[in-house]
Write a protein that holds these residues in place. Structure first.
Motif, short mmCIF file in Angstrom:
data_model
loop_
_atom_site.label_atom_id
_atom_site.label_comp_id
_atom_site.label_asym_id
_atom_site.label_seq_id
_atom_site.Cartn_x
_atom_site.Cartn_y
_atom_site.Cartn_z
N HIS A 1 0.83 -1.21 0.00
CA HIS A 1 0.00 0.00 0.00
C HIS A 1 0.86 1.26 0.00
CE1 HIS A 1 -3.97 -1.85 0.52
NE2 HIS A 1 -3.38 -2.74 1.31
N VAL A 2 1.93 1.26 0.79
CA VAL A 2 2.74 2.48 0.86
C VAL A 2 3.51 2.68 -0.45
CG1 VAL A 2 4.83 1.47 1.89
CG2 VAL A 2 4.25 3.85 2.35
N ILE B 1 -3.60 -0.48 8.64
CA ILE B 1 -3.00 -1.79 8.84
C ILE B 1 -1.88 -1.73 9.87
CG2 ILE B 1 -1.72 -3.67 7.70
CD1 ILE B 1 -3.12 -2.78 5.07
N GLU B 2 -1.05 -0.69 9.77
CA GLU B 2 0.11 -0.55 10.66
C GLU B 2 0.22 0.92 11.09
OE1 GLU B 2 4.93 -1.18 10.40
OE2 GLU B 2 3.65 -2.40 9.11
N PRO B 3 -0.43 1.31 12.18
CA PRO B 3 -0.48 2.72 12.59
C PRO B 3 0.89 3.36 12.85
CG PRO B 3 -2.12 1.43 13.77
CD PRO B 3 -1.25 0.45 13.03
N THR B 4 1.90 2.55 13.14
CA THR B 4 3.22 3.10 13.46
C THR B 4 4.15 3.13 12.25
OG1 THR B 4 3.99 0.90 14.14
CG2 THR B 4 3.08 2.34 15.85
N HIS B 5 3.62 2.91 11.05
CA HIS B 5 4.45 2.90 9.84
C HIS B 5 4.92 4.33 9.56
CE1 HIS B 5 5.91 2.08 5.84
NE2 HIS B 5 5.56 0.81 5.94
N ARG B 6 6.18 4.61 9.90
CA ARG B 6 6.64 6.00 9.86
C ARG B 6 6.76 6.54 8.44
NH1 ARG B 6 13.11 5.78 11.54
NH2 ARG B 6 13.81 4.83 9.59
N LEU C 1 2.43 10.85 3.91
CA LEU C 1 1.12 11.49 3.98
C LEU C 1 1.27 12.95 4.38
CD1 LEU C 1 -1.97 11.20 3.87
CD2 LEU C 1 -1.91 10.52 6.29
N ALA C 2 2.14 13.21 5.35
CA ALA C 2 2.40 14.59 5.77
C ALA C 2 3.00 15.40 4.62
CB ALA C 2 3.34 14.60 6.98
N ASN C 3 3.93 14.81 3.89
CA ASN C 3 4.54 15.50 2.75
C ASN C 3 3.50 15.79 1.67
OD1 ASN C 3 7.25 15.81 3.54
ND2 ASN C 3 7.68 13.66 3.08
N SER D 1 6.99 8.96 18.11
CA SER D 1 7.48 7.59 18.28
C SER D 1 8.91 7.41 17.80
CB SER D 1 6.57 6.61 17.52
OG SER D 1 6.50 6.95 16.15
N ASP D 2 9.41 8.37 17.01
CA ASP D 2 10.80 8.29 16.52
C ASP D 2 11.32 9.71 16.40
OD1 ASP D 2 13.20 7.78 15.34
OD2 ASP D 2 12.42 6.58 13.69
#
Length: 213
Positions: free
Chosen positions: A99-100, A125-130, A136-138, A171-172
């Motif tokens: 998906h990414v 699917i994976e909320p912590t996928h940085r 998405l932010a970009n 988280s990072d």
């Protein structure tokens, strides 16, 4: 026989690295290229003589046609980044990675709405996928930069980008791309001192990052 043993051994030996080194995904297709090269040579050397003597000649040709047709079908899948990752998403809908990557391809082709859906699906699917959240932010940041400064939608897009960058850094805190994006958003929002502090933080953590300077 010796020739056959050599090419069979070729396949087994070239599979050793993939056997000994754990994979972070179920299938890495390129790891089979070398082993299959040995198999291709083996079949190419011995198949013609077996066809000439065997009683199942028609079956061999049917198999050849079927494998050839499958190859043509797969070539259409590998036609572009988008066709490849659409196929991967269809086959593995619950894996975050396809998906990414599909979102990246959609963003590169100008399909921002599709990219946003793909990144959001990744995060479901994976909320912590940085990487997905940073991309998405970009996407929100690029949308804001494409708007006129007086457009009332611009601050909203920048705020959404800032929120996503802050979530990643929660988280990072050392993630370079999120630090850089956050500093850019602060600059675009007119928060000059906060932007300078964010860039300084970025360069303290990543002193060789040219874009930060």
């Amino acid at each position: 026989k010796g020739d056959s043993r050599f090419w069979i051994s070729w396949g087994l030996i070239s599979l050793l690295p993939a056997t000994l080194v754990p994979l972070n995904v179920l299938i890495n297709e390129h790891r089979l290229y070398l082993p299959l090269a040995g198999l291709a040579v083996l079949v190419g050397r011995h198949w013609p003589e077996r066809i000439g003597k065997g009683r199942n000649k028609a079956l061999w040709f049917i198999l050849l046609i079927l494998f050839g047709a499958h190859t043509i079908t797969r070539n259409t899948t590998w036609e572009s980044e988008l066709t490849l990752w659409r196929d991967s998403v269809a086959r593995s809908p619950l894996m975050a990675r396809p998906h990414v990557h599909l979102g990246n391809g959609q963003a590169a082709s100008g399909n921002s709405a599709g990219a946003e859906r793909s990144f959001q699906r990744t995060l479901e699917i994976e909320p912590t996928h940085r990487a997905a959240r940073t991309n998405l932010a970009n996407l929100y940041l690029e949308h804001a930069l494409g708007l006129h400064e007086q457009d009332p939608k611009r601050p909203s897009a920048l705020d959404r980008a800032l929120e996503e960058f802050d979530t990643v850094l929660g988280s990072d805190s050392d993630y370079r791309e999120a630090l850089s994006g956050r500093a850019t958003v602060l600059s675009q929002l007119g928060r000059r001192e906060s932007a300078i502090a964010a860039y300084e933080q970025l360069l303290q953590l990543h002193p060789h990052f040219a874009d930060g300077y």
